[in-house]
Enzyme design. Structure first.
Site, short mmCIF file in Angstrom:
data_model
loop_
_atom_site.label_atom_id
_atom_site.label_comp_id
_atom_site.label_asym_id
_atom_site.label_seq_id
_atom_site.Cartn_x
_atom_site.Cartn_y
_atom_site.Cartn_z
N ASP A 225 0.79 -1.51 0.23
CA ASP A 225 0.38 0.16 0.04
C ASP A 225 0.71 1.14 -0.11
O ASP A 225 1.87 1.77 0.69
CB ASP A 225 -1.10 -0.09 1.02
CG ASP A 225 -1.73 0.75 1.08
OD1 ASP A 225 -1.56 2.06 0.88
OD2 ASP A 225 -3.17 1.14 2.11
N VAL A 226 1.00 2.55 -0.70
CA VAL A 226 1.36 3.33 -1.50
C VAL A 226 1.52 3.99 0.22
O VAL A 226 2.30 5.00 0.40
CB VAL A 226 1.97 3.76 -2.56
CG1 VAL A 226 1.88 3.04 -3.90
CG2 VAL A 226 0.65 4.56 -3.13
N ASN B 146 3.00 4.78 -10.32
CA ASN B 146 1.94 4.37 -10.94
C ASN B 146 0.47 4.01 -10.32
O ASN B 146 -0.70 4.41 -10.94
CB ASN B 146 1.90 3.41 -12.32
CG ASN B 146 0.68 2.84 -12.80
OD1 ASN B 146 0.42 3.81 -14.17
ND2 ASN B 146 -0.68 1.82 -12.29
N TYR C 158 -9.11 14.54 -6.99
CA TYR C 158 -8.03 14.69 -7.53
C TYR C 158 -6.96 15.38 -8.64
O TYR C 158 -5.83 14.68 -9.18
CB TYR C 158 -8.59 12.94 -8.33
CG TYR C 158 -7.88 12.54 -9.98
CD1 TYR C 158 -8.09 10.96 -9.11
CD2 TYR C 158 -7.69 13.13 -11.27
CE1 TYR C 158 -6.72 10.57 -10.53
CE2 TYR C 158 -7.47 11.86 -12.49
CZ TYR C 158 -6.51 11.04 -11.51
OH TYR C 158 -6.48 9.94 -12.45
N LYS D 13 -2.44 15.04 -8.79
CA LYS D 13 -2.44 14.51 -10.12
C LYS D 13 -1.27 16.14 -10.46
O LYS D 13 -0.31 16.18 -10.51
CB LYS D 13 -3.19 14.54 -11.30
CG LYS D 13 -4.20 13.12 -11.28
CD LYS D 13 -2.52 11.93 -10.71
CE LYS D 13 -2.75 10.42 -11.22
NZ LYS D 13 -2.12 9.69 -10.83
N1 LIG Z 1 -8.29 5.40 -16.74
C1 LIG Z 1 -7.70 7.02 -17.46
O1 LIG Z 1 -8.41 7.25 -18.14
C2 LIG Z 1 -5.88 7.32 -16.70
C3 LIG Z 1 -5.90 8.02 -16.85
C4 LIG Z 1 -4.80 9.07 -16.61
C5 LIG Z 1 -4.14 8.71 -16.80
N2 LIG Z 1 -4.77 7.65 -14.98
C6 LIG Z 1 -3.16 6.90 -14.17
O2 LIG Z 1 -3.13 6.41 -14.71
C7 LIG Z 1 -2.85 5.42 -13.48
C8 LIG Z 1 -3.33 3.40 -13.40
O3 LIG Z 1 -4.90 3.86 -13.59
P1 LIG Z 1 -5.68 2.94 -14.11
O4 LIG Z 1 -6.28 3.61 -15.06
O5 LIG Z 1 -4.85 1.73 -14.99
O6 LIG Z 1 -6.67 2.20 -12.85
P2 LIG Z 1 -6.39 1.58 -12.55
O7 LIG Z 1 -7.09 -0.47 -13.02
O8 LIG Z 1 -8.07 1.24 -11.04
O9 LIG Z 1 -6.10 0.72 -11.53
C9 LIG Z 1 -5.13 1.48 -10.62
C10 LIG Z 1 -4.48 0.42 -9.59
O10 LIG Z 1 -3.51 1.39 -8.74
C11 LIG Z 1 -3.77 0.84 -7.66
N3 LIG Z 1 -3.66 1.12 -6.17
C12 LIG Z 1 -5.14 1.98 -5.92
N4 LIG Z 1 -4.28 2.07 -4.05
C13 LIG Z 1 -3.36 1.83 -4.26
C14 LIG Z 1 -2.10 2.16 -2.75
N5 LIG Z 1 -2.76 2.64 -2.25
N6 LIG Z 1 -1.28 1.80 -2.63
C15 LIG Z 1 -1.33 0.68 -4.29
N7 LIG Z 1 -1.75 0.41 -5.28
C16 LIG Z 1 -3.00 0.81 -4.90
C17 LIG Z 1 -4.64 -0.75 -7.58
O11 LIG Z 1 -4.10 -1.51 -6.99
P3 LIG Z 1 -4.88 -2.08 -5.76
O12 LIG Z 1 -6.60 -2.28 -6.38
O13 LIG Z 1 -4.82 -4.35 -5.79
O14 LIG Z 1 -4.41 -2.31 -4.56
C18 LIG Z 1 -4.27 -0.71 -9.29
O15 LIG Z 1 -3.41 -2.19 -9.44
C19 LIG Z 1 -3.32 6.01 -11.94
O16 LIG Z 1 -2.75 6.48 -11.10
C20 LIG Z 1 -4.15 7.11 -12.26
O17 LIG Z 1 -4.68 7.83 -11.75
C21 LIG Z 1 -5.94 6.46 -15.29
#
Ligand SMILES: NC(=O)c1ccc[n+]([C@@H]2O[C@H](COP(=O)([O-])OP(=O)(O)OC[C@H]3O[C@@H](n4cnc5c(N)ncnc54)[C@H](OP(=O)(O)O)[C@@H]3O)[C@@H](O)[C@H]2O)c1
Length: 269
Positions: A67-68, A94, A164, A168
Site C-alpha cells: 500500500d503506497v 502508477n 483528484y 495529479k
Molecule cells: N484510466 C484513465 O483514464 C487514466 C487517465 C490518466 C491517468 N490515469 C492514471 O493511471 C494510473 C493507473 O490507473 P488505471 O487507469 O490503470 O486504474 P486501475 O485499473 O484502477 O489501477 C489502479 C491501480 O492502483 C492500485 N492502487 C490503488 N490504491 C493503491 C494504494 N494505496 N497502494 C498501492 N496500489 C494502489 C490498484 O491496485 P489494488 O486495487 O490492488 O490496490 C490498481 O492496481 C493511475 O495513477 C491513474 O490516476 C488513468
C-alpha cells in the site's frame, strides 16, 4: 561488461510498478516482461498482487503487496525487488485512485485523504525510496510518474474532480522539481501521460456520474490500457533523457480518433 552487439548478453532491466494489479499497471507488466524485463508488480493486497503476477504467466514477474500510503511497505517493495532481481532500473509510480464526481462538501474527508495519500504522498514516498536505492547502485535508474487529469498546466480546472486533479497537479510539480534536483546524478525522472482508459479508476468513480456527452467523448478519445501499454513499454525501456514525458493522447492521435470515430470501436465509458 555488457556486450553491445549481443542484446541477449545484456542484463534484463528490472522494473517495479506500483498499482500493477489492474488497468495500465498490469498491462505494462505484461508488455515490459514480453520485452525481456523482470517485473515486480504491486497493489494493496498481497494475494491480489500474487494472483495478478501468476495470471500473467511469466516467471520473471513477481507480485508483492504494497500500500503506497505506508512507507514501510514501500521499503519492503524495494527490498523484495532487490532480493529477487538484484537491482531496480525503473520504478513506476502508477498507483492511483479517483473519487466520485462530486463537489467538495459532498466528499468524505476519508476519500480526500485516500486520493491525496495515494496519488500524491504515495508517489513521493515511492520516489524517495527509489532515489535512496538508485543513487547508491551502479548505473542509477529512472523513476516514472503516471500523470492524469490535472497534470497539464494548460488544462482548465474541471468541476467535480478537484481533489483528484489537485493530487495529479501537485505530484507533477514535485516530479518536475525532482528532475531538476537530481539532474546529473544518474537518476532520471520520467512521466507517463496515458490519455483516457476505461479502467476501475474512472469507471468506479467519476465516469459513471459524468454527463452522457462527456462519457461519449471519453469513449471516442479513449484507448484500452493494453493498447496504451503496448505503445509505452518499448519507449520506457529506451528512454534516456531526464524529464522525458511519454504522451499517449497527442494532438495527432486526438484528431485521428475524432476523424475515425464512425468506424472505430468506442471504449466502454
Ligand atoms: N484510466 C484513465 O483514464 C487514466 C487517465 C490518466 C491517468 N490515469 C492514471 O493511471 C494510473 C493507473 O490507473 P488505471 O487507469 O490503470 O486504474 P486501475 O485499473 O484502477 O489501477 C489502479 C491501480 O492502483 C492500485 N492502487 C490503488 N490504491 C493503491 C494504494 N494505496 N497502494 C498501492 N496500489 C494502489 C490498484 O491496485 P489494488 O486495487 O490492488 O490496490 C490498481 O492496481 C493511475 O495513477 C491513474 O490516476 C488513468
Amino acid at each position: 561488461m555488457t556486450d553491445r552487439r549481443n542484446p541477449a548478453a545484456r542484463p534484463a532491466p528490472v522494473v517495479v510498478i506500483t498499482g500493477g494489479t489492474s488497468g495500465l499497471g498490469r498491462a505494462l507488466a505484461r508488455e515490459l516482461a514480453a520485452r525481456g524485463a523482470a517485473v515486480v508488480l504491486s497493489g494493496r493486497s498481497a494475494q491480489k498482487a500474487e494472483e495478478a503476477a501468476s495470471a500473467l504467466g511469466e516467471a520473471r514477474i513477481l507480485g508483492v503487496g504494497c500500500d503506497v500510503r505506508r512507507a514501510p511497505e514501500i521499503d519492503a517493495l524495494w527490498e523484495a525487488a532487490v532480493a529477487r532481481f538484484g537491482r531496480v532500473d525503473h520504478w513506476i509510480n502508477n498507483a492511483g485512485i479517483g473519487h466520485a464526481h462530486r463537489r467538495l462538501d459532498d466528499l468524505d474527508p476519508e476519500q480526500v485523504d485516500a486520493v491525496l495519500g495515494t496519488n500524491l504522498t504515495g508517489a513521493l514516498t515511492g520516489a524517495r525510496r527509489a532515489l535512496q536505492g538508485m543513487l547508491t547502485q551502479p548505473g542509477g535508474g529512472r523513476i516514472w510518474l503516471t500523470e492524469g487529469l490535472g497534470s497539464s498546466r494548460l488544462q482548465p480546472a474541471m468541476a467535480g474532480i478537484g481533489v483528484y486533479g489537485a493530487s495529479k497537479s501537485a505530484a507533477g510539480y514535485a516530479f518536475r522539481a525532482l528532475a531538476k534536483e537530481y539532474r546529473g546524478t544518474g537518476v532520471q525522472i520520467g512521466f507517463l501521460r496515458p490519455g483516457i482508459m476505461p479502467t476501475p479508476v474512472v469507471l468506479g468513480g467519476p465516469a459513471t456520474e459524468l454527463p452522457a456527452a462527456t462519457r461519449q467523448m471519453a469513449g471516442i478519445l479513449g484507448d484500452s490500457a493494453e493498447d496504451v501499454a503496448r505503445g509505452f513499454a518499448p519507449r520506457i525501456l529506451r528512454a534516456r533523457r531526464n524529464g522525458r514525458r511519454l504522451t499517449w493522447l497527442t494532438p495527432a492521435r486526438t484528431a485521428s480518433h475524432l476523424l475515425t470515430a464512425p468506424f472505430r470501436r468506442r471504449q466502454p465509458f
